[in-house]
Design a protein around this motif. Structure first.
Motif, PDB file in Angstrom:
ATOM      1  N   ALA A 170       0.817  -1.225   0.000  1.00 16.74           N
ATOM      2  CA  ALA A 170       0.000   0.000   0.000  1.00 16.74           C
ATOM      3  C   ALA A 170       0.845   1.266   0.000  1.00 16.74           C
ATOM      4  CB  ALA A 170      -0.922   0.000   1.222  1.00 16.74           C
ATOM      5  N   GLY A 171       2.166   1.125   0.108  1.00 10.73           N
ATOM      6  CA  GLY A 171       3.031   2.295   0.170  1.00 10.73           C
ATOM      7  C   GLY A 171       2.902   3.058   1.475  1.00 10.73           C
ATOM      8  N   ALA A 172       2.469   2.371   2.517  1.00  3.11           N
ATOM      9  CA  ALA A 172       2.228   3.045   3.796  1.00  3.11           C
ATOM     10  C   ALA A 172       3.483   3.162   4.649  1.00  3.11           C
ATOM     11  CB  ALA A 172       1.146   2.299   4.579  1.00  3.11           C
ATOM     12  N   ILE A 173       4.511   2.352   4.359  1.00  6.85           N
ATOM     13  CA  ILE A 173       5.736   2.400   5.137  1.00  6.85           C
ATOM     14  C   ILE A 173       6.946   2.457   4.219  1.00  6.85           C
ATOM     15  CG2 ILE A 173       4.718   1.141   7.077  1.00  6.85           C
ATOM     16  CD1 ILE A 173       6.236  -1.364   6.118  1.00  6.85           C
ATOM     17  N   ASP A 174       8.083   2.831   4.806  1.00  2.00           N
ATOM     18  CA  ASP A 174       9.348   2.856   4.086  1.00  2.00           C
ATOM     19  C   ASP A 174       9.984   1.473   4.192  1.00  2.00           C
ATOM     20  OD1 ASP A 174      11.882   3.198   3.113  1.00  2.00           O
ATOM     21  OD2 ASP A 174      12.496   4.703   4.588  1.00  2.00           O
ATOM     22  N   PRO A 175      10.064   0.703   3.109  1.00  2.00           N
ATOM     23  CA  PRO A 175      10.578  -0.672   3.189  1.00  2.00           C
ATOM     24  C   PRO A 175      12.050  -0.761   3.566  1.00  2.00           C
ATOM     25  CG  PRO A 175       9.514  -0.242   1.063  1.00  2.00           C
ATOM     26  CD  PRO A 175       9.659   1.058   1.747  1.00  2.00           C
ATOM     27  N   SER A 176      12.765   0.338   3.492  1.00  2.00           N
ATOM     28  CA  SER A 176      14.201   0.282   3.784  1.00  2.00           C
ATOM     29  C   SER A 176      14.485   0.229   5.283  1.00  2.00           C
ATOM     30  CB  SER A 176      14.916   1.482   3.160  1.00  2.00           C
ATOM     31  OG  SER A 176      14.470   2.699   3.741  1.00  2.00           O
ATOM     32  N   VAL A 177      13.462   0.482   6.114  1.00  2.00           N
ATOM     33  CA  VAL A 177      13.664   0.434   7.567  1.00  2.00           C
ATOM     34  C   VAL A 177      12.566  -0.423   8.193  1.00  2.00           C
ATOM     35  CG1 VAL A 177      13.945   1.744   9.691  1.00  2.00           C
ATOM     36  CG2 VAL A 177      14.643   2.755   7.508  1.00  2.00           C
ATOM     37  N   ILE A 178      12.846  -1.712   8.365  1.00  2.00           N
ATOM     38  CA  ILE A 178      11.914  -2.642   9.012  1.00  2.00           C
ATOM     39  C   ILE A 178      12.724  -3.450  10.026  1.00  2.00           C
ATOM     40  CG2 ILE A 178      10.294  -4.549   8.731  1.00  2.00           C
ATOM     41  CD1 ILE A 178       9.920  -3.671   5.805  1.00  2.00           C
ATOM     42  N   VAL A 179      12.329  -3.382  11.287  1.00  2.00           N
ATOM     43  CA  VAL A 179      13.013  -4.119  12.347  1.00  2.00           C
ATOM     44  C   VAL A 179      12.023  -5.095  12.974  1.00  2.00           C
ATOM     45  CG1 VAL A 179      14.230  -3.973  14.551  1.00  2.00           C
ATOM     46  CG2 VAL A 179      14.550  -2.176  12.824  1.00  2.00           C
ATOM     47  N   VAL A 180      12.337  -6.374  12.907  1.00  2.00           N
ATOM     48  CA  VAL A 180      11.480  -7.427  13.445  1.00  2.00           C
ATOM     49  C   VAL A 180      12.163  -8.035  14.675  1.00  2.00           C
ATOM     50  CG1 VAL A 180      10.314  -9.617  12.992  1.00  2.00           C
ATOM     51  CG2 VAL A 180      10.577  -7.928  11.144  1.00  2.00           C
ATOM     52  N   ASP A 181      11.585  -7.778  15.839  1.00  2.00           N
ATOM     53  CA  ASP A 181      12.096  -8.306  17.110  1.00  2.00           C
ATOM     54  C   ASP A 181      11.106  -9.375  17.557  1.00  2.00           C
ATOM     55  OD1 ASP A 181      12.848  -8.804  19.718  1.00  2.00           O
ATOM     56  OD2 ASP A 181      13.039  -6.696  20.280  1.00  2.00           O
ATOM     57  N   ALA A 182      11.491 -10.643  17.464  1.00  2.08           N
ATOM     58  CA  ALA A 182      10.522 -11.734  17.632  1.00  2.08           C
ATOM     59  C   ALA A 182      10.953 -12.722  18.709  1.00  2.08           C
ATOM     60  CB  ALA A 182      10.322 -12.464  16.314  1.00  2.08           C
ATOM     61  N   LYS A 183       9.943 -13.306  19.380  1.00  2.00           N
ATOM     62  CA  LYS A 183      10.162 -14.291  20.430  1.00  2.00           C
ATOM     63  C   LYS A 183       9.399 -15.559  20.105  1.00  2.00           C
ATOM     64  CE  LYS A 183      11.245 -10.336  22.669  1.00  2.00           C
ATOM     65  NZ  LYS A 183      11.146  -8.994  22.045  1.00  2.00           N
ATOM     66  N   SER A 184       9.992 -16.706  20.453  1.00  4.49           N
ATOM     67  CA  SER A 184       9.360 -17.990  20.172  1.00  4.49           C
ATOM     68  C   SER A 184       9.355 -18.868  21.401  1.00  4.49           C
ATOM     69  CB  SER A 184      10.108 -18.719  19.049  1.00  4.49           C
ATOM     70  OG  SER A 184       9.633 -20.051  18.900  1.00  4.49           O
ATOM     71  N   GLY A 185       8.295 -19.692  21.511  1.00  5.41           N
ATOM     72  CA  GLY A 185       8.267 -20.750  22.496  1.00  5.41           C
ATOM     73  C   GLY A 185       9.202 -21.871  22.102  1.00  5.41           C
ATOM     74  N   VAL A 186       9.465 -22.784  23.034  1.00  2.00           N
ATOM     75  CA  VAL A 186      10.512 -23.799  22.853  1.00  2.00           C
ATOM     76  C   VAL A 186      10.140 -24.835  21.797  1.00  2.00           C
ATOM     77  CG1 VAL A 186      11.953 -25.479  24.070  1.00  2.00           C
ATOM     78  CG2 VAL A 186      11.201 -23.424  25.247  1.00  2.00           C
ATOM     79  N   THR A 187       8.852 -25.069  21.548  1.00  2.00           N
ATOM     80  CA  THR A 187       8.479 -26.060  20.536  1.00  2.00           C
ATOM     81  C   THR A 187       8.952 -25.669  19.142  1.00  2.00           C
ATOM     82  OG1 THR A 187       6.304 -25.003  20.364  1.00  2.00           O
ATOM     83  CG2 THR A 187       6.481 -26.973  21.764  1.00  2.00           C
ATOM     84  N   GLY A 188       9.267 -24.397  18.947  1.00  3.31           N
ATOM     85  CA  GLY A 188       9.783 -23.973  17.653  1.00  3.31           C
ATOM     86  C   GLY A 188      11.097 -24.637  17.294  1.00  3.31           C
ATOM     87  N   ALA A 189      11.795 -25.182  18.284  1.00  4.11           N
ATOM     88  CA  ALA A 189      13.075 -25.853  18.036  1.00  4.11           C
ATOM     89  C   ALA A 189      12.913 -27.339  17.771  1.00  4.11           C
ATOM     90  CB  ALA A 189      14.005 -25.644  19.224  1.00  4.11           C
ATOM     91  N   GLY A 190      11.676 -27.837  17.738  1.00  5.23           N
ATOM     92  CA  GLY A 190      11.450 -29.244  17.463  1.00  5.23           C
ATOM     93  C   GLY A 190      11.493 -30.102  18.708  1.00  5.23           C
ATOM     94  N   ARG A 191      11.319 -31.427  18.515  1.00  4.92           N
ATOM     95  CA  ARG A 191      11.195 -32.353  19.633  1.00  4.92           C
ATOM     96  C   ARG A 191      12.467 -33.131  19.941  1.00  4.92           C
ATOM     97  NH1 ARG A 191       7.414 -37.547  20.791  1.00  4.92           N
ATOM     98  NH2 ARG A 191       6.834 -37.005  22.935  1.00  4.92           N
ATOM     99  N   SER A 192      13.474 -33.020  19.112  1.00  3.29           N
ATOM    100  CA  SER A 192      14.709 -33.764  19.345  1.00  3.29           C
ATOM    101  C   SER A 192      15.357 -33.324  20.651  1.00  3.29           C
ATOM    102  CB  SER A 192      15.697 -33.548  18.198  1.00  3.29           C
ATOM    103  OG  SER A 192      15.163 -34.021  16.982  1.00  3.29           O
ATOM    104  N   ALA A 193      15.979 -34.271  21.344  1.00  5.25           N
ATOM    105  CA  ALA A 193      16.636 -33.976  22.614  1.00  5.25           C
ATOM    106  C   ALA A 193      17.871 -33.101  22.374  1.00  5.25           C
ATOM    107  CB  ALA A 193      17.033 -35.269  23.306  1.00  5.25           C
ATOM    108  N   LYS A 194      17.900 -31.936  23.029  1.00  2.81           N
ATOM    109  CA  LYS A 194      19.026 -31.012  22.904  1.00  2.81           C
ATOM    110  C   LYS A 194      19.315 -30.424  24.274  1.00  2.81           C
ATOM    111  CE  LYS A 194      17.347 -29.722  18.295  1.00  2.81           C
ATOM    112  NZ  LYS A 194      16.684 -28.659  17.518  1.00  2.81           N
TER     113      LYS A 194
END
Length: 351
Positions: A170-194
């Protein structure tokens, strides 16, 4: 008259995303699970691996080579990254009418060069990569409808693409400056023992990982650049937090001239007004990860920054549902011409 049910195979059913597929599909009115595969767990029942499935009648876990593909309509591939290309190529060569939803990263990147750069080896099924559709239904619904092979997007990327791509288009933001600060739960790493995922290693703290090098960044580059019509290189940092499931992304953007937080909110609210699985909260309201836990929803909030020209967009999904298996079922529904919401109507589990 009884409706014909699609016959479904799940490859990699002993992992978290495989189990989530079974949970969702077991009560889906238009499918029948006819094959479940595992590697180390082959020969066991699903109930032995996941006791919550004990009341269900399910096929035994077998190796992929033992699957009888006769009559199978669609397969979900919930296999580790880097292993799926040859499996799918071999399977489709023998069963060209089969439809596949791949939950790994093996077919998500359209550019083979980008795949080789981020994953460290050449793509092993280039001819299939050319036909693979990136499976965010809200953005590529008609392509998914006609696809034989759908690449289910990553959990981080789904959560960060849904709120940002409409703003870029939509041209609503400047694509040259996008910062994504994201958090994940532990299942995102899969079920293998680590060792790094042991309770004592994860609880009572959080940490960043894959800083500046996480492979999901390539998907953000791809989709943001496509929306902008030019190269876009966002900043993305993932963090591990001590919860079992969920993705929470705080995204910082600079607005285009004349656009404020209300304008950003209006673009997103209008874009997703008719979508079943994306909910844009009223301006200024902030979503919480518990709002979507166990559901196929993405909740998006928009807040103004104290600095004019900057806006904060917050997006959250359940990494195992909208970030993986739920989105895969949504793709399946579209590919098989079923109602898109079928089997995915669950409201979030709270508390």
């Amino acid at each position: 008259m009884t409706e014909t049910k699609a016959r479904i195979a799940i490859l990699g059913a002993s992992g978290y995303t495989g189990a989530e597929l079974v949970r969702l599909l077991a009560r889906h009115p238009r499918v029948s699970i006819v094959a479940l595969t595992a590697d180390r767990k082959a020969g066991q029942s699903m109930a032995e691996v996941f006791p919550q499935f004990a009341p269900l009648t399910l096929p035994p876990l077998v190796t992929i080579d033992e699957v009888d593909w006769t009559g199978v309509d669609l397969a979900f591939c919930a296999l580790p990254h880097g292993t799926t290309q040859q499996v799918i190529k071999r399977t489709l060569d023998a069963n060209p009418q089969l439809k596949i939803v791949d939950l790994s990263a093996d077919f998500r990147l359209r550019d083979p060069g980008a795949y080789e750069e981020w994953y460290g080896h050449a793509h092993q099924a280039l001819e299939l990569q050319q036909e693979a559709v990136y499976g965010i239904v809200e953005l590529y619904r008609e392509d998914v409808r006609k696809a034989r092979l759908v690449a289910n997007p990553g959990c981080y990327t789904t959560t960060a693409i849904l709120p940002v791509v409409p703003l870029i288009e939509a041209g609503a933001i400047d694509p040259s400056v996008i910062v994504v600060d994201a958090k994940s739960g532990v299942t995102g790493a899969g079920r293998s023992a680590k060792e790094s995922l042991l309770y004592t290693e994860v609880t009572d703290g959080m940490h960043a990982y894959g800083v500046g090098s996480h492979r999901h960044t390539a998907e953000l580059d791809q989709e943001y650049s496509k929306a902008a019509g030019r190269s876009v290189v966002p900043s993305f940092t993932p963090h591990l937090i001590p919860m079992s499931r969920g993705i929470y992304a705080t995204i910082y953007v600079n607005t285009a001239p004349g656009v404020d937080a209300a304008g950003v909110h209006r673009v997103l609210a209008d874009f997703y007004a008719s979508e079943a699985f994306v909910h844009v909260l009223p301006l200024g309201q902030v979503p919480q990860s518990r709002f979507v836990k166990g559901s196929n929803m993405c909740f998006i909030g928009v807040a103004k920054d104290r600095v004019p020209g900057r806006v904060i967009v917050i997006s959250t999904t359940d990494n195992l549902v909208k970030g993986a298996s739920g989105q895969a079922v949504q793709n399946m529904n579209v590919m098989l011409s079923y109602p898109e919401t079928l089997g995915l109507e669950q409201i979030a589990l709270f508390p």
